[in-house]
Design a protein around this motif. Structure first.
Motif, PDB file in Angstrom:
ATOM      1  N   ILE A   1      28.411 104.026 -15.337  1.00  0.00           N
ATOM      2  CA  ILE A   1      27.016 104.386 -15.065  1.00  0.00           C
ATOM      3  C   ILE A   1      26.986 105.326 -13.858  1.00  0.00           C
ATOM      4  CG2 ILE A   1      24.813 103.461 -14.233  1.00  0.00           C
ATOM      5  CD1 ILE A   1      25.412 100.984 -15.995  1.00  0.00           C
ATOM      6  N   VAL A   2      27.832 105.059 -12.877  1.00  0.00           N
ATOM      7  CA  VAL A   2      27.993 105.972 -11.755  1.00  0.00           C
ATOM      8  C   VAL A   2      29.104 106.955 -12.093  1.00  0.00           C
ATOM      9  CG1 VAL A   2      29.619 104.416 -10.575  1.00  0.00           C
ATOM     10  CG2 VAL A   2      28.382 106.155  -9.262  1.00  0.00           C
ATOM     11  N   LEU A   3      28.876 108.218 -11.760  1.00  0.00           N
ATOM     12  CA  LEU A   3      29.825 109.288 -12.058  1.00  0.00           C
ATOM     13  C   LEU A   3      29.960 110.211 -10.850  1.00  0.00           C
ATOM     14  CD1 LEU A   3      28.531 110.229 -15.630  1.00  0.00           C
ATOM     15  CD2 LEU A   3      30.677 109.036 -15.119  1.00  0.00           C
TER      16      LEU A   3
ATOM     17  N   PHE B   1      39.223 110.097 -12.242  1.00  0.00           N
ATOM     18  CA  PHE B   1      39.048 110.602 -13.603  1.00  0.00           C
ATOM     19  C   PHE B   1      39.740 109.692 -14.620  1.00  0.00           C
ATOM     20  CE2 PHE B   1      39.371 114.920 -11.273  1.00  0.00           C
ATOM     21  CZ  PHE B   1      38.112 114.741 -10.728  1.00  0.00           C
ATOM     22  N   ASP B   2      40.944 109.241 -14.306  1.00  0.00           N
ATOM     23  CA  ASP B   2      41.658 108.342 -15.212  1.00  0.00           C
ATOM     24  C   ASP B   2      40.921 107.017 -15.377  1.00  0.00           C
ATOM     25  OD1 ASP B   2      43.600 110.272 -15.482  1.00  0.00           O
ATOM     26  OD2 ASP B   2      45.038 109.316 -14.137  1.00  0.00           O
TER      27      ASP B   2
ATOM     28  N   PRO C   1      30.951 110.715 -20.074  1.00  0.00           N
ATOM     29  CA  PRO C   1      30.833 111.791 -21.068  1.00  0.00           C
ATOM     30  C   PRO C   1      31.992 111.726 -22.067  1.00  0.00           C
ATOM     31  CG  PRO C   1      30.554 112.640 -18.834  1.00  0.00           C
ATOM     32  CD  PRO C   1      31.046 111.230 -18.701  1.00  0.00           C
ATOM     33  N   LYS C   2      31.759 112.236 -23.260  1.00  0.00           N
ATOM     34  CA  LYS C   2      32.780 112.219 -24.308  1.00  0.00           C
ATOM     35  C   LYS C   2      33.052 113.634 -24.819  1.00  0.00           C
ATOM     36  CE  LYS C   2      32.771 107.599 -24.531  1.00  0.00           C
ATOM     37  NZ  LYS C   2      31.725 107.306 -23.529  1.00  0.00           N
ATOM     38  N   GLY C   3      34.249 113.829 -25.385  1.00  0.00           N
ATOM     39  CA  GLY C   3      34.592 115.094 -26.040  1.00  0.00           C
ATOM     40  C   GLY C   3      34.507 116.289 -25.117  1.00  0.00           C
ATOM     41  N   ASP C   4      33.834 117.330 -25.587  1.00  0.00           N
ATOM     42  CA  ASP C   4      33.708 118.559 -24.805  1.00  0.00           C
ATOM     43  C   ASP C   4      32.951 118.314 -23.498  1.00  0.00           C
ATOM     44  OD1 ASP C   4      35.071 119.983 -26.720  1.00  0.00           O
ATOM     45  OD2 ASP C   4      33.257 120.747 -27.710  1.00  0.00           O
ATOM     46  N   GLN C   5      31.995 117.397 -23.532  1.00  0.00           N
ATOM     47  CA  GLN C   5      31.257 117.088 -22.305  1.00  0.00           C
ATOM     48  C   GLN C   5      32.171 116.487 -21.247  1.00  0.00           C
ATOM     49  OE1 GLN C   5      27.929 114.609 -23.462  1.00  0.00           O
ATOM     50  NE2 GLN C   5      26.608 116.390 -23.775  1.00  0.00           N
ATOM     51  N   TRP C   6      33.141 115.684 -21.675  1.00  0.00           N
ATOM     52  CA  TRP C   6      34.102 115.113 -20.719  1.00  0.00           C
ATOM     53  C   TRP C   6      34.936 116.218 -20.079  1.00  0.00           C
ATOM     54  CZ3 TRP C   6      35.294 111.147 -17.812  1.00  0.00           C
ATOM     55  CH2 TRP C   6      36.595 111.041 -17.300  1.00  0.00           C
ATOM     56  N   ARG C   7      35.442 117.129 -20.903  1.00  0.00           N
ATOM     57  CA  ARG C   7      36.268 118.220 -20.373  1.00  0.00           C
ATOM     58  C   ARG C   7      35.469 119.108 -19.427  1.00  0.00           C
ATOM     59  NH1 ARG C   7      38.412 117.246 -25.483  1.00  0.00           N
ATOM     60  NH2 ARG C   7      36.833 118.485 -26.553  1.00  0.00           N
TER      61      ARG C   7
END
Length: 449
Positions: free
Chosen positions: A103-105, A226-227, A236-242
């Protein structure tokens, strides 16, 4: 809207977290004023502060506590807010489950009506504690006024010795510079010793920034963060994660950045710490003695009052001081790595006769993971109580407690008068020191356990 004052900024708030002691009040007040939560998906709530932690729990043992739980359930349902309730598999202490669920990023702003919200700066977020009225503003507008704090960098050079922890690092900092040493500052923790900490150690470090009177604590995010976050529920997942990773890599201070204040501590000089008084600044190395005179920032009257309350004498050695109880848990030291280290000390041993020893995991996820590793059996076989997750005996709310006047060694963050119950004498320390002391029946250097 009134204009901003000198030094004020209007800060967009990405996440609001509520808990049952104050959350329902803020939500009810907002509704009674005819306002709504502007974006319920960005607001989360949890039952953690007053929930019962005994196995088989259904609610709370705090007198009148069910009213808080019922109000929280009703108000979050009406507002469309996600609630992690007592029986939710993701329930736990707010500052433990927020990182667990991502939830926190990094780079996010997060607020909660709780002073230890600064814990979450460990992930590279701007996280700070607020009041219920500010929570209303944040939920209704998505923004808050914030007076810009001064900046401080605390650099721990070198590496801590074997068996030393982030808890010892923070107690050493606060003991050296006073409980008010960080007042009015946002603190960046830096240096080799900080970089060497795992994410959970960094959470402990930032958690106690508020005990240093800081507005928040922060560690620049790196591969360890990040790990940790990758694949978690709200990450975030996929392209959003990158894309996020590429952005987060830049969340660090410039090489030539200047700070209003700099503190440098040689981590190699830090010893296992334990508090002797009624403030986190009243702490010394476990092999040390009660100071003969008050340290900087502690007046003579407060020094004498602390000695009287703790039933200690000037010059008295801390090691060997008999204890009545030991507590491992809280948002400071109730995570899986904390439990692993403590279990390694108690494995194959028994809690000293007459000592009450309790372990409360910081979240339901921590509890399940610990049980999967067999840590619960290690603690139970040693004579500890193994409980459900929650804030528990970090503070006294009237539903559970130690015997009045008991001397307790605790992995929590505060040792104020009555913090853990009427007349309770609290010595705060690392989980290792708590575990070793429970086995010995007295305050003990964990390196000798």
């Amino acid at each position: 809207m009134a204009s901003l004052g000198p030094g004020e900024d209007l800060i967009a708030v990405d996440r609001v977290f509520l808990h049952e002691r104050t959350g329902a009040v803020a939500l009810r007040s907002l509704a009674e004023a005819g306002r709504r939560v502007i974006d319920p998906a960005r607001v989360f709530a949890v039952t953690d502060h007053i929930v019962d932690t005994l196995p088989g729990r259904t609610g709370t043992r705090v007198p009148g506590g069910e009213q808080f739980l019922d109000a929280t359930r009703a108000e979050t349902l009406a507002a469309g807010i996600r609630l992690f309730d007592v029986d939710d598999p993701d329930q736990g202490i707010v500052h433990v489950i927020s990182p667990e669920l991502a939830i926190v990023l990094p780079g996010a702003t997060l607020v909660c009506p709780d002073s230890h919200t600064c814990s979450q700066g460990a992930l590279g977020a701007l996280a700070w504690g607020i009041g219920s009225t500010e929570a209303e503003h944040a939920m209704a507008t998505g923004a808050l006024r914030l007076t810009r704090p001064k900046t401080m960098r605390v650099t721990f050079t070198g590496r801590v010795g074997t068996g030393l922890t982030a808890k010892d690092m923070m107690l050493a900092l606060i003991a050296a510079h006073g409980a008010g040493g960080g007042k009015g500052h946002a603190i960046e923790f830096a240096g080799e010793a900080v970089r060497a900490l795992d994410l959970e150690g960094r959470l402990t470090l930032c958690n106690m920034a508020t005990e240093f009177a800081a507005m928040t604590g922060f560690v620049a995010p790196d591969a360890i963060v990040f790990d940790y976050l990758e694949g978690r529920r709200f990450a975030p997942k996929g392209d959003q994660w990158r894309t996020a990773i590429e952005s987060w890599r830049h969340l660090s201070s410039d090489a030539d950045a200047s700070f209003d204040r700099e503190i440098v501590i040689d981590a190699a000089t830090i010893q296992p710490m334990v508090s002797w008084g009624t403030s986190p600044q009243s702490a010394v190395a476990i092999g040390g003695k009660v100071p003969l005179q008050p340290a900087s920032g502690l007046g003579d009257a407060d020094y004498r009052r602390a000695l009287d309350y703790m039933a200690l004498s000037p010059g008295q050695p801390l090691a060997g001081t008999m204890i009545d109880a030991a507590f491992i848990g809280s948002c400071t030291n109730g995570r899986l790595s904390d439990l692993r280290r403590a279990a390694a000390i108690v494995a194959g041993r028994r809690v000293a006769p007459g000592v009450t020893a309790i372990v409360v995991p910081g979240s339901s996820a921590v509890r399940r993971a610990a049980e999967a590793e067999g840590l619960d059996r290690v603690f139970v076989d040693a004579g500890f109580e193994w409980r459900m997750s929650g804030c528990s005996l970090c503070f006294y709310a009237g539903g559970d407690g130690f015997a009045p006047g008991a001397r307790v060694v605790s992995s929590t963050n505060r040792n104020f008068e009555g913090r853990q119950g009427p007349g309770i004498k609290t010595h705060i320390a690392s989980p290792e020191t708590v575990a070793a002391s429970a086995i010995a029946g007295a305050l003990t250097d964990p390196r000798n356990a």
